[in-house]
Design a protein around this motif. Structure first.
Motif, PDB file in Angstrom:
ATOM      1  N   MET A 186       3.591   5.052   4.511  1.00  0.00           N
ATOM      2  CA  MET A 186       2.170   4.817   4.357  1.00  0.00           C
ATOM      3  C   MET A 186       1.955   3.834   3.216  1.00  0.00           C
ATOM      4  O   MET A 186       2.602   3.910   2.183  1.00  0.00           O
ATOM      5  CB  MET A 186       1.453   6.140   4.073  1.00  0.00           C
ATOM      6  CG  MET A 186       0.016   5.935   3.701  1.00  0.00           C
ATOM      7  SD  MET A 186      -0.996   7.389   3.790  1.00  0.00           S
ATOM      8  CE  MET A 186      -1.267   7.483   5.523  1.00  0.00           C
ATOM      9  N   ARG A 187       1.001   2.967   3.405  1.00  0.00           N
ATOM     10  CA  ARG A 187       0.676   1.933   2.421  1.00  0.00           C
ATOM     11  C   ARG A 187      -0.049   2.549   1.214  1.00  0.00           C
ATOM     12  O   ARG A 187      -0.910   3.406   1.365  1.00  0.00           O
ATOM     13  CB  ARG A 187      -0.214   0.890   3.076  1.00  0.00           C
ATOM     14  CG  ARG A 187      -0.565  -0.287   2.193  1.00  0.00           C
ATOM     15  CD  ARG A 187      -1.502  -1.249   2.896  1.00  0.00           C
ATOM     16  NE  ARG A 187      -0.939  -1.737   4.133  1.00  0.00           N
ATOM     17  CZ  ARG A 187      -0.258  -2.877   4.253  1.00  0.00           C
ATOM     18  NH1 ARG A 187      -0.082  -3.635   3.202  1.00  0.00           N
ATOM     19  NH2 ARG A 187       0.226  -3.249   5.418  1.00  0.00           N
ATOM     20  N   PHE A 230      -1.386   9.913  -4.837  1.00  0.00           N
ATOM     21  CA  PHE A 230      -2.574  10.144  -4.021  1.00  0.00           C
ATOM     22  C   PHE A 230      -2.255  11.177  -2.950  1.00  0.00           C
ATOM     23  O   PHE A 230      -1.100  11.520  -2.716  1.00  0.00           O
ATOM     24  CB  PHE A 230      -3.095   8.835  -3.406  1.00  0.00           C
ATOM     25  CG  PHE A 230      -2.105   8.106  -2.537  1.00  0.00           C
ATOM     26  CD1 PHE A 230      -2.147   8.238  -1.160  1.00  0.00           C
ATOM     27  CD2 PHE A 230      -1.145   7.279  -3.102  1.00  0.00           C
ATOM     28  CE1 PHE A 230      -1.245   7.567  -0.352  1.00  0.00           C
ATOM     29  CE2 PHE A 230      -0.235   6.593  -2.307  1.00  0.00           C
ATOM     30  CZ  PHE A 230      -0.282   6.743  -0.925  1.00  0.00           C
ATOM     31  N   THR A 231      -3.306  11.685  -2.329  1.00  0.00           N
ATOM     32  CA  THR A 231      -3.177  12.732  -1.319  1.00  0.00           C
ATOM     33  C   THR A 231      -3.645  12.212   0.030  1.00  0.00           C
ATOM     34  O   THR A 231      -4.647  11.498   0.108  1.00  0.00           O
ATOM     35  CB  THR A 231      -4.027  13.959  -1.718  1.00  0.00           C
ATOM     36  OG1 THR A 231      -3.596  14.406  -3.001  1.00  0.00           O
ATOM     37  CG2 THR A 231      -3.881  15.088  -0.717  1.00  0.00           C
ATOM     38  N   THR A 232      -2.904  12.574   1.069  1.00  0.00           N
ATOM     39  CA  THR A 232      -3.325  12.253   2.431  1.00  0.00           C
ATOM     40  C   THR A 232      -3.403  13.546   3.236  1.00  0.00           C
ATOM     41  O   THR A 232      -2.763  14.539   2.891  1.00  0.00           O
ATOM     42  CB  THR A 232      -2.346  11.279   3.129  1.00  0.00           C
ATOM     43  OG1 THR A 232      -1.051  11.877   3.195  1.00  0.00           O
ATOM     44  CG2 THR A 232      -2.283   9.955   2.401  1.00  0.00           C
ATOM     45  N   TYR A 233      -4.205  13.510   4.290  1.00  0.00           N
ATOM     46  CA  TYR A 233      -4.345  14.657   5.184  1.00  0.00           C
ATOM     47  C   TYR A 233      -4.044  14.196   6.598  1.00  0.00           C
ATOM     48  O   TYR A 233      -4.482  13.128   7.023  1.00  0.00           O
ATOM     49  CB  TYR A 233      -5.766  15.234   5.127  1.00  0.00           C
ATOM     50  CG  TYR A 233      -6.096  15.843   3.794  1.00  0.00           C
ATOM     51  CD1 TYR A 233      -5.824  17.181   3.534  1.00  0.00           C
ATOM     52  CD2 TYR A 233      -6.666  15.083   2.782  1.00  0.00           C
ATOM     53  CE1 TYR A 233      -6.113  17.742   2.302  1.00  0.00           C
ATOM     54  CE2 TYR A 233      -6.956  15.638   1.545  1.00  0.00           C
ATOM     55  CZ  TYR A 233      -6.675  16.966   1.317  1.00  0.00           C
ATOM     56  OH  TYR A 233      -6.963  17.517   0.101  1.00  0.00           O
ATOM     57  N   CYS A 245      -1.981  -0.472  -4.745  1.00  0.00           N
ATOM     58  CA  CYS A 245      -1.339  -1.786  -4.870  1.00  0.00           C
ATOM     59  C   CYS A 245      -0.959  -2.396  -3.523  1.00  0.00           C
ATOM     60  O   CYS A 245      -0.557  -3.551  -3.463  1.00  0.00           O
ATOM     61  CB  CYS A 245      -0.103  -1.693  -5.771  1.00  0.00           C
ATOM     62  SG  CYS A 245       1.309  -0.843  -5.021  1.00  0.00           S
ATOM     63  N   GLY A 246      -1.056  -1.614  -2.445  1.00  0.00           N
ATOM     64  CA  GLY A 246      -0.754  -2.133  -1.117  1.00  0.00           C
ATOM     65  C   GLY A 246       0.718  -2.101  -0.740  1.00  0.00           C
ATOM     66  O   GLY A 246       1.088  -2.559   0.339  1.00  0.00           O
ATOM     67  N   TYR A 247       1.554  -1.559  -1.608  1.00  0.00           N
ATOM     68  CA  TYR A 247       2.986  -1.481  -1.308  1.00  0.00           C
ATOM     69  C   TYR A 247       3.187  -0.687  -0.020  1.00  0.00           C
ATOM     70  O   TYR A 247       2.526   0.322   0.213  1.00  0.00           O
ATOM     71  CB  TYR A 247       3.722  -0.828  -2.485  1.00  0.00           C
ATOM     72  CG  TYR A 247       5.224  -0.862  -2.365  1.00  0.00           C
ATOM     73  CD1 TYR A 247       5.925  -2.052  -2.524  1.00  0.00           C
ATOM     74  CD2 TYR A 247       5.934   0.296  -2.090  1.00  0.00           C
ATOM     75  CE1 TYR A 247       7.307  -2.086  -2.415  1.00  0.00           C
ATOM     76  CE2 TYR A 247       7.315   0.281  -1.982  1.00  0.00           C
ATOM     77  CZ  TYR A 247       7.999  -0.914  -2.141  1.00  0.00           C
ATOM     78  OH  TYR A 247       9.365  -0.940  -2.033  1.00  0.00           O
ATOM     79  N   GLU A 253       3.547   9.361  -3.690  1.00  0.00           N
ATOM     80  CA  GLU A 253       3.667   8.510  -4.874  1.00  0.00           C
ATOM     81  C   GLU A 253       4.169   7.143  -4.436  1.00  0.00           C
ATOM     82  O   GLU A 253       5.044   7.030  -3.574  1.00  0.00           O
ATOM     83  CB  GLU A 253       4.638   9.111  -5.883  1.00  0.00           C
ATOM     84  CG  GLU A 253       4.766   8.269  -7.150  1.00  0.00           C
ATOM     85  CD  GLU A 253       5.704   8.892  -8.164  1.00  0.00           C
ATOM     86  OE1 GLU A 253       5.303   8.992  -9.332  1.00  0.00           O
ATOM     87  OE2 GLU A 253       6.823   9.275  -7.778  1.00  0.00           O
ATOM     88  N   CYS A 254       3.625   6.127  -5.062  1.00  0.00           N
ATOM     89  CA  CYS A 254       4.047   4.759  -4.791  1.00  0.00           C
ATOM     90  C   CYS A 254       5.176   4.396  -5.754  1.00  0.00           C
ATOM     91  O   CYS A 254       5.000   4.489  -6.975  1.00  0.00           O
ATOM     92  CB  CYS A 254       2.878   3.797  -4.981  1.00  0.00           C
ATOM     93  SG  CYS A 254       3.346   2.062  -4.807  1.00  0.00           S
ATOM     94  N   PRO A 255       6.335   3.977  -5.244  1.00  0.00           N
ATOM     95  CA  PRO A 255       7.432   3.594  -6.136  1.00  0.00           C
ATOM     96  C   PRO A 255       7.158   2.279  -6.877  1.00  0.00           C
ATOM     97  O   PRO A 255       7.763   2.010  -7.907  1.00  0.00           O
ATOM     98  CB  PRO A 255       8.631   3.457  -5.198  1.00  0.00           C
ATOM     99  CG  PRO A 255       8.068   3.266  -3.850  1.00  0.00           C
ATOM    100  CD  PRO A 255       6.717   3.914  -3.843  1.00  0.00           C
ATOM    101  N   GLN A 256       6.210   1.507  -6.376  1.00  0.00           N
ATOM    102  CA  GLN A 256       5.883   0.214  -6.988  1.00  0.00           C
ATOM    103  C   GLN A 256       4.990   0.381  -8.226  1.00  0.00           C
ATOM    104  O   GLN A 256       5.334  -0.050  -9.311  1.00  0.00           O
ATOM    105  CB  GLN A 256       5.181  -0.674  -5.950  1.00  0.00           C
ATOM    106  CG  GLN A 256       4.860  -2.067  -6.422  1.00  0.00           C
ATOM    107  CD  GLN A 256       6.094  -2.948  -6.467  1.00  0.00           C
ATOM    108  OE1 GLN A 256       7.070  -2.695  -5.774  1.00  0.00           O
ATOM    109  NE2 GLN A 256       6.055  -3.956  -7.302  1.00  0.00           N
ATOM    110  N   CYS A 257       3.833   1.045  -8.047  1.00  0.00           N
ATOM    111  CA  CYS A 257       2.870   1.165  -9.158  1.00  0.00           C
ATOM    112  C   CYS A 257       2.817   2.575  -9.749  1.00  0.00           C
ATOM    113  O   CYS A 257       2.100   2.809 -10.706  1.00  0.00           O
ATOM    114  CB  CYS A 257       1.478   0.731  -8.706  1.00  0.00           C
ATOM    115  SG  CYS A 257       0.678   1.859  -7.540  1.00  0.00           S
TER     116      CYS A 257
END
Length: 153
Positions: A1-2, A38-41, A6-8, A30-34
């Motif tokens: 998932m993007r 965040f949470t998704t459902y 940061c759009g990673y 968690e984004c490894p880039q920035c």
């Protein structure tokens, strides 16, 4: 998932939990880039539900509208967004189980009020005041009396 920050392209899942008796999954990412979290459902969908408004208009059912109403009703009350999501899931489940693809908005309002009545009387009164379009203080008093008579206060 993007990553929404940061759009990673490739975020990683830190935690997954089933919600609403297995009808939804909450994923903490968690984004490894920035390094933003965040949470998704993830929820399954059945056929589209159409809401019939009081004036006869029809619109696509939007669970976010219920959640927004709950956020207002529960403002400064001790309840989590996850708990509110569960309430919305319960309402959606009831609508889906009915098998009806067209639902009057009044029914949705009644279902919300039933759920609120079980969880938090202050939120119930707040929601009722908007849903029932209270114009007089006596209308508030009447709802509170009903709660007292039922032993909920």
């Amino acid at each position: 998932m993007r990553c929404p920050f940061c759009g990673y392209e490739d975020t990683r899942v830190l935690d997954s939990r089933e919600l609403s008796e297995g009808r939804a999954i909450r994923r903490r990412r968690e984004c490894p880039q920035c390094h933003a979290r965040f949470t998704t459902y993830e929820r399954y969908e059945t056929g589209p539900i159409t809401v019939i408004k009081k004036d006869g208009r029809r619109e696509k059912f939007d669970r976010k509208k219920i959640l927004n109403g709950l956020l207002k009703a529960f403002e400064k009350r001790p309840i989590t967004v996850d708990d509110m999501e569960r309430i919305v899931d319960n309402i959606v489940s009831q609508l889906q189980k009915s098998g009806t693809l067209e639902v009057p908005s009044e029914l949705i309002g009644k279902l919300v009020m039933e759920e609120l009545r079980k969880v938090d009387q202050v939120a119930y009164v707040r929601f009722a005041s908007v849903y029932k379009d209270f114009r007089e203080i006596d209308q508030f008093i009447e709802v509170i009396k009903e709660l007292r008579n039922e032993g909920q206060i």
